[in-house]
Design a protein around this motif. Structure first.
Motif, PDB file in Angstrom:
ATOM      1  N   ASP A   3     -11.973 113.973 130.076  1.00  0.00           N
ATOM      2  CA  ASP A   3     -10.503 113.448 130.641  1.00  0.00           C
ATOM      3  C   ASP A   3     -10.687 112.818 131.877  1.00  0.00           C
ATOM      4  N   ARG A   4     -10.447 111.357 131.715  1.00  0.00           N
ATOM      5  CA  ARG A   4     -10.676 110.747 133.190  1.00  0.00           C
ATOM      6  C   ARG A   4      -9.199 109.953 133.481  1.00  0.00           C
ATOM      7  N   SER A   5      -8.040 110.772 133.084  1.00  0.00           N
ATOM      8  CA  SER A   5      -6.442 110.280 133.353  1.00  0.00           C
ATOM      9  C   SER A   5      -6.375 110.348 134.488  1.00  0.00           C
ATOM     10  N   LYS A   6      -6.790 111.638 135.157  1.00  0.00           N
ATOM     11  CA  LYS A   6      -6.305 111.909 136.652  1.00  0.00           C
ATOM     12  C   LYS A   6      -7.118 110.861 137.602  1.00  0.00           C
ATOM     13  N   ALA A   7      -8.558 110.347 137.371  1.00  0.00           N
ATOM     14  CA  ALA A   7      -9.046 109.319 138.054  1.00  0.00           C
ATOM     15  C   ALA A   7      -8.267 108.071 137.913  1.00  0.00           C
ATOM     16  N   GLU A   8      -7.979 107.901 136.697  1.00  0.00           N
ATOM     17  CA  GLU A   8      -7.204 106.495 136.124  1.00  0.00           C
ATOM     18  C   GLU A   8      -5.969 106.465 137.103  1.00  0.00           C
ATOM     19  N   VAL A   9      -5.195 107.436 137.243  1.00  0.00           N
ATOM     20  CA  VAL A   9      -3.903 107.519 137.981  1.00  0.00           C
ATOM     21  C   VAL A   9      -4.216 107.268 139.320  1.00  0.00           C
ATOM     22  N   ILE A 309       2.344 111.944 141.349  1.00  0.00           N
ATOM     23  CA  ILE A 309       2.891 112.147 140.001  1.00  0.00           C
ATOM     24  C   ILE A 309       4.020 111.110 139.447  1.00  0.00           C
ATOM     25  N   ALA A 310       4.674 109.933 140.630  1.00  0.00           N
ATOM     26  CA  ALA A 310       5.473 109.058 140.180  1.00  0.00           C
ATOM     27  C   ALA A 310       4.559 108.012 139.473  1.00  0.00           C
ATOM     28  N   ARG A 311       3.326 108.001 139.939  1.00  0.00           N
ATOM     29  CA  ARG A 311       2.596 106.779 138.994  1.00  0.00           C
ATOM     30  C   ARG A 311       1.889 107.430 137.844  1.00  0.00           C
ATOM     31  N   ALA A 312       1.792 108.497 137.804  1.00  0.00           N
ATOM     32  CA  ALA A 312       1.503 109.385 136.351  1.00  0.00           C
ATOM     33  C   ALA A 312       2.481 109.320 135.558  1.00  0.00           C
ATOM     34  N   THR A 313       3.758 109.313 135.889  1.00  0.00           N
ATOM     35  CA  THR A 313       4.923 108.943 135.089  1.00  0.00           C
ATOM     36  C   THR A 313       5.268 107.742 134.752  1.00  0.00           C
ATOM     37  N   THR A 314       4.904 106.801 135.579  1.00  0.00           N
ATOM     38  CA  THR A 314       5.028 105.459 135.170  1.00  0.00           C
ATOM     39  C   THR A 314       4.117 105.103 134.070  1.00  0.00           C
ATOM     40  N   LEU A 315       2.794 105.423 134.287  1.00  0.00           N
ATOM     41  CA  LEU A 315       1.825 105.353 133.307  1.00  0.00           C
ATOM     42  C   LEU A 315       1.912 105.993 131.788  1.00  0.00           C
ATOM     43  N   ASN A 324       1.380 104.367 122.460  1.00  0.00           N
ATOM     44  CA  ASN A 324       0.194 105.486 122.415  1.00  0.00           C
ATOM     45  C   ASN A 324       0.667 106.705 123.185  1.00  0.00           C
ATOM     46  N   GLU A 325       0.878 107.601 121.969  1.00  0.00           N
ATOM     47  CA  GLU A 325       1.375 109.050 122.471  1.00  0.00           C
ATOM     48  C   GLU A 325       0.293 109.773 122.953  1.00  0.00           C
ATOM     49  N   SER A 326      -1.119 109.646 122.489  1.00  0.00           N
ATOM     50  CA  SER A 326      -2.022 110.535 122.875  1.00  0.00           C
ATOM     51  C   SER A 326      -2.532 110.110 124.303  1.00  0.00           C
ATOM     52  N   LEU A 327      -2.396 108.990 124.720  1.00  0.00           N
ATOM     53  CA  LEU A 327      -2.656 108.578 126.160  1.00  0.00           C
ATOM     54  C   LEU A 327      -1.320 109.034 126.956  1.00  0.00           C
ATOM     55  N   ALA A 328      -0.120 108.838 126.546  1.00  0.00           N
ATOM     56  CA  ALA A 328       0.994 109.468 127.353  1.00  0.00           C
ATOM     57  C   ALA A 328       0.759 110.942 127.535  1.00  0.00           C
ATOM     58  N   LEU A 329       0.217 111.621 126.475  1.00  0.00           N
ATOM     59  CA  LEU A 329       0.026 113.025 126.698  1.00  0.00           C
ATOM     60  C   LEU A 329      -0.955 113.445 127.774  1.00  0.00           C
ATOM     61  N   ARG A 330      -1.828 112.630 127.956  1.00  0.00           N
ATOM     62  CA  ARG A 330      -2.789 112.826 128.973  1.00  0.00           C
ATOM     63  C   ARG A 330      -2.225 112.513 130.365  1.00  0.00           C
ATOM     64  N   TYR A 331      -1.514 111.665 130.479  1.00  0.00           N
ATOM     65  CA  TYR A 331      -0.803 111.519 131.642  1.00  0.00           C
ATOM     66  C   TYR A 331      -0.001 112.443 132.229  1.00  0.00           C
ATOM     67  N   THR A 332       0.684 113.124 130.922  1.00  0.00           N
ATOM     68  CA  THR A 332       1.567 114.304 131.349  1.00  0.00           C
ATOM     69  C   THR A 332       1.039 115.188 132.257  1.00  0.00           C
ATOM     70  N   ARG A 333      -0.267 115.560 131.996  1.00  0.00           N
ATOM     71  CA  ARG A 333      -0.860 116.659 132.533  1.00  0.00           C
ATOM     72  C   ARG A 333      -0.828 116.312 134.269  1.00  0.00           C
ATOM     73  N   HIS A 334      -0.518 115.377 134.702  1.00  0.00           N
ATOM     74  CA  HIS A 334      -0.365 114.931 136.181  1.00  0.00           C
ATOM     75  C   HIS A 334       0.983 114.736 136.603  1.00  0.00           C
ATOM     76  N   MET A 335       2.025 115.363 136.027  1.00  0.00           N
ATOM     77  CA  MET A 335       3.186 114.694 136.226  1.00  0.00           C
ATOM     78  C   MET A 335       4.189 115.954 136.836  1.00  0.00           C
ATOM     79  N   SER A 336       3.136 117.172 137.348  1.00  0.00           N
ATOM     80  CA  SER A 336       4.024 118.261 137.920  1.00  0.00           C
ATOM     81  C   SER A 336       3.219 118.608 139.347  1.00  0.00           C
TER      82      SER A 336
END
Length: 457
Positions: A3-9, A309-315, A324-336
């Protein structure tokens, strides 16, 4: 796939993947390793503005680093390089004294977590780690391998900032100054370093073609810090009258400081916050200024978390809009707060500032200050070589350029004496003046006239 979603954010927000592992001095070490590697391939290509692919030689210096921490070395390799135990002991004492000191370390790390201080060009090296050779069994011994381990692109960001300087005259001057620092020194220490490097296990057999820089975004339209980095590095490397080691030391502190402040500025601007004010405390005792400095640091760390958190929410929302719900779910992990609150990007900011001496400590209740090497670096990066400036004028420029507030005059002119009395700022500026004088960077001609200069006198 990992999972590279955090690095992407983080990359989307800051233009470079800022991680705790690549904090502090590692930013400068990576920058110098790239510059040295380009020099070994083609000195004229240093800071070449025309190519996004940077070609350079990566030296590991794993042999010297392993000797420094008394790590295991193949007996045959050791026998070929060292005549006897006395020579080995001498090399261990020498190499261990050349290691970069990382604040907060409580024990001697492994060899690949240690790096040689780049006093001369021959000591400059890239990153490495221990890996099993390709095709070997799981129980096979690990061997040195050149790769990014603690280098995490901070130095690549700095190299790109310098390389893309549109002021050709300044960029050429920076190139010439950097060449002077990374070229072969032809010194006794350089000869020893070159001899030790010949026995490295991990070696580049051909130039490394690094295209990762093309993905890095500078965001100089959003932050003034890339420009401050260019100007400061140019001033530092152009001080030909200073010893090479002193110029290297200033680079080691200034470059990471700029990246950390760039990170903060981008975080605050993404949250529609005004430019930060940094309250720098030079006094020994606790005062309202120190409390203000501590609170500001805590707030800045929260700014970075909230921006992620704000950028993860935007993404996340953008991914949902694209279906793309699977990608959205990955970004959800970094929204808190719980997911990001202790995260690596926040630690990169504070631990980088602590490492270079812009904070009072690496742990505990911390506030902004400037330890002597950081103080020398910021003066060297702010004054053109050979120039000088009246003390209060210099303090005003520190605030105008870097948001640093420390004296009573600048505080009064900018309505910053509501929470801290002017007398506290006056005591602080006196302490700052004393620090400058102790490092040879200030001459006091009278009670009313003090002059700051970039070279010690």
């Amino acid at each position: 796939m990992p999972d590279r979603s955090k690095a992407e954010v983080v990359f989307d927000l800051f233009g470079v993947n800022l991680e705790q592992q690549g904090r502090g001095y590692y930013v400068s070490l990576e920058l110098l390793a790239i510059a040295r590697g380009v020099y070994e391939v083609d000195p004229s290509a240093l800071l070449d503005v025309g190519s996004d692919v940077v070609s350079y030689i990566r030296a590991s210096h794993d042999f010297a680093r392993r000797i420094a921490v008394n790590a295991t070395i193949d007996p045959k390799t050791l026998a070929e390089a060292v005549d006897d135990e006395e020579t080995l002991a001498t090399l261990q004492a020498l190499s261990s004294s050349l290691l970069v000191q990382i604040p907060g370390r409580r024990k001697l790390p492994s060899w690949y977590n240690t790096h040689l201080y780049p006093f001369v060009g021959e000591l400059i090296h890239y990153d490495a780690a221990e890996r099993r050779a390709a095709g070997t069994k799981r129980d096979a011994p690990k061997v040195p391998h050149i790769e990014r381990y603690v280098f995490r692109d901070g130095g690549s960001w700095a190299y790109k900032v310098l390389r893309t300087d549109l002021d050709d005259s300044r960029r050429n001057g920076t190139r010439d100054g950097l060449l002077e620092l990374v070229r072969d020194s032809e010194s006794a220490l350089g000869e020893i370093a070159r001899s030790l490097r010949a026995h490295d296990d991990a070696k580049d057999t051909k130039p490394y073609e690094d295209g990762s820089e093309s993905d890095i975004k500078i965001y100089e339209d959003r932050s003034p810090w890339p420009e401050y980095l260019r100007r400061g590095v140019n001033f530092i490397v152009s001080r030909a009258q200073l010893p090479r080691a002193k110029r290297i030391e200033s680079l080691m502190h200034w470059v990471p400081f700029c990246l950390a402040r760039h990170q903060l500025h981008l975080a605050r601007s993404s949250l529609a916050q005004p430019s930060e004010t940094v309250f720098v405390d030079f006094m020994k005792d606790a005062t309202p200024l120190r409390r203000l400095s501590q609170d500001a640091l805590d707030g800045f760390r929260k700014n970075i978390v909230n921006a992620i958190i704000a950028r993860a929410t935007t993404l996340h929302d953008d991914a949902l809009a694209m279906g793309n719900e699977s990608l959205a779910l990955r970004y959800t992990r970094h929204m808190s707060q719980s997911a990001v609150g202790t995260g690596s990007p926040r630690s990169f900011f504070s631990e980088t500032l602590a490492a270079v001496g812009a904070l009072n400590a690496t742990t505990g209740r911390r506030h902004f200050t400037m330890k002597p090497p950081m103080l020398e670096a910021i003066v060297s990066a702010s004054l053109e070589p050979g120039s000088e400036e009246e003390f209060y004028s210099f303090c005003a420029r520190l605030y105008e350029d870097y948001g640093i507030i420390l004296d009573e005059r600048t505080a009064g002119e900018n309505d910053l004496t509501v929470d801290v009395d002017a007398s506290v700022y006056e005591r602080n500026s006196d302490a700052f003046r004393s620090r400058l004088a102790a490092t040879g960077l200030l001459t006091q001609y009278s009670d009313a006239t003090s002059i700051v200069h970039g070279e010690p006198r």
